[in-house]
Design a protein around this motif. Structure first.
Motif, PDB file in Angstrom:
ATOM      1  N   ILE A   1     -10.068 -18.925  47.095  1.00 53.22           N
ATOM      2  CA  ILE A   1      -8.984 -18.135  47.374  1.00 53.22           C
ATOM      3  C   ILE A   1      -7.712 -19.049  47.242  1.00 53.22           C
TER       4      ILE A   1
ATOM      5  N   ASN B   1      -3.808 -18.672  43.149  1.00 53.12           N
ATOM      6  CA  ASN B   1      -4.824 -18.529  44.113  1.00 53.12           C
ATOM      7  C   ASN B   1      -5.840 -17.690  43.290  1.00 53.12           C
TER       8      ASN B   1
ATOM      9  N   VAL C   1     -15.137 -13.916  46.212  1.00 53.51           N
ATOM     10  CA  VAL C   1     -14.153 -14.954  46.697  1.00 53.51           C
ATOM     11  C   VAL C   1     -14.759 -15.846  47.819  1.00 53.51           C
TER      12      VAL C   1
ATOM     13  N   ALA D   1     -13.388 -18.784  50.655  1.00 56.12           N
ATOM     14  CA  ALA D   1     -12.307 -19.506  51.506  1.00 56.12           C
ATOM     15  C   ALA D   1     -12.860 -20.409  52.412  1.00 56.12           C
TER      16      ALA D   1
ATOM     17  N   ALA E   1      -8.631 -10.336  49.382  1.00 54.96           N
ATOM     18  CA  ALA E   1      -9.411 -10.439  48.306  1.00 54.96           C
ATOM     19  C   ALA E   1      -9.843  -8.939  47.741  1.00 54.96           C
TER      20      ALA E   1
ATOM     21  N   CYS F   1     -16.334 -11.680  50.692  1.00 53.09           N
ATOM     22  CA  CYS F   1     -15.347 -12.818  50.720  1.00 53.09           C
ATOM     23  C   CYS F   1     -16.259 -13.591  51.789  1.00 53.09           C
TER      24      CYS F   1
END
Length: 239
Positions: free
Chosen positions: A53, A59, A78, A80, A91, A99
């Motif tokens: 991310i 990003n 994604v 992170a 996301a 995510c």
């Protein structure tokens, strides 16, 4: 063979995800930064994009928006370092189907890959399961232009709602208004505006209402609105 693109500034993080995908029978390409990822995606036309991310030059959400705008049909995940509710919402607004927290947990990652694409890694071998084909991306330029026009026309009022809430010390109002603008910004490809709105909402949720953040938002929004003076005046009036 399906093709995956892994985007992360960290060589270790890229290798970890790439290794798991290769075990699943994927052809894996790696990239560092948004521009390199866009070039690679154009060359290989990936079926899946796994992106951090936060990375150099922007990003992951901005990358996903640009890929979609360029006609990429890849499904996306994604990752992170800190997976907060705001990061998940950001996301999701960019089209990510999941995510995940870094460092990636292999079992969780493979479960997500199976859910997203129908492909996993049973007993260390490639699974012979036909992946779910992504739905065709329909790009309606006229509707997108109309959405952008509405976004620009509503932008001063949305900014005013955020700054008014900050002036009154109403954290809940700031959170609501900032999240609304973040969602609207994501829909029209204004990823940077969406990102700062998500940050403002997260800080307001902790009781922090930073004037500097609001001015940063005004500056970022000016390019979308086409008139820094009017936006700055709107924010100043509400402050």
């Amino acid at each position: 063979m399906l093709t995956a693109l892994v985007v992360d500034d960290s060589p270790g993080a890229r290798r970890r995800v790439a290794t798991l995908l290769k075990l699943g029978g994927w052809e894996v390409h790696q990239a560092v930064g948004i521009e390199a990822a866009l070039r690679t995606a154009e060359e290989v036309d990936p079926d899946l994009v796994v992106t951090d991310i936060v990375m150099r030059g922007g990003n992951g959400a901005a990358l996903l928006h640009r890929l979609r705008n360029e006609g990429c049909r890849a499904r996306s995940v994604v990752v992170a370092t800190h997976v907060t509710r705001e990061v998940r919402e950001y996301a999701a607004a960019a089209g990510a189907l999941a995510c995940l927290a870094k460092p990636i947990d292999p079992r969780e990652f493979l479960d997500v890959m199976h859910a997203v694409t129908g492909r996993g890694v049973p007993q260390g071998t490639a699974q012979a399961v036909r992946p779910v084909e992504p739905a065709p991306l329909r790009v309606d330029a006229e509707r997108l232009d109309q959405a952008k026009e509405r976004y620009v026309s509503q932008l001063p009022l949305r900014l005013s709602a955020i700054t008014a809430g900050a002036q009154q010390g109403d954290s809940a109002a700031v959170v609501t208004a900032a999240r609304a603008l973040a969602g609207a910004s994501s829909e029209v490809g204004q990823a940077e505006v969406a990102w700062i709105c998500t940050t403002i909402a997260a800080e307001a949720n902790r009781g922090v209402l930073a004037h500097a953040r609001l001015m940063q938002l005004v500056a970022l929004s000016a390019s979308a609105h086409g008139g820094r003076r009017s936006l700055t005046g709107q924010a100043a009036t509400s402050r």
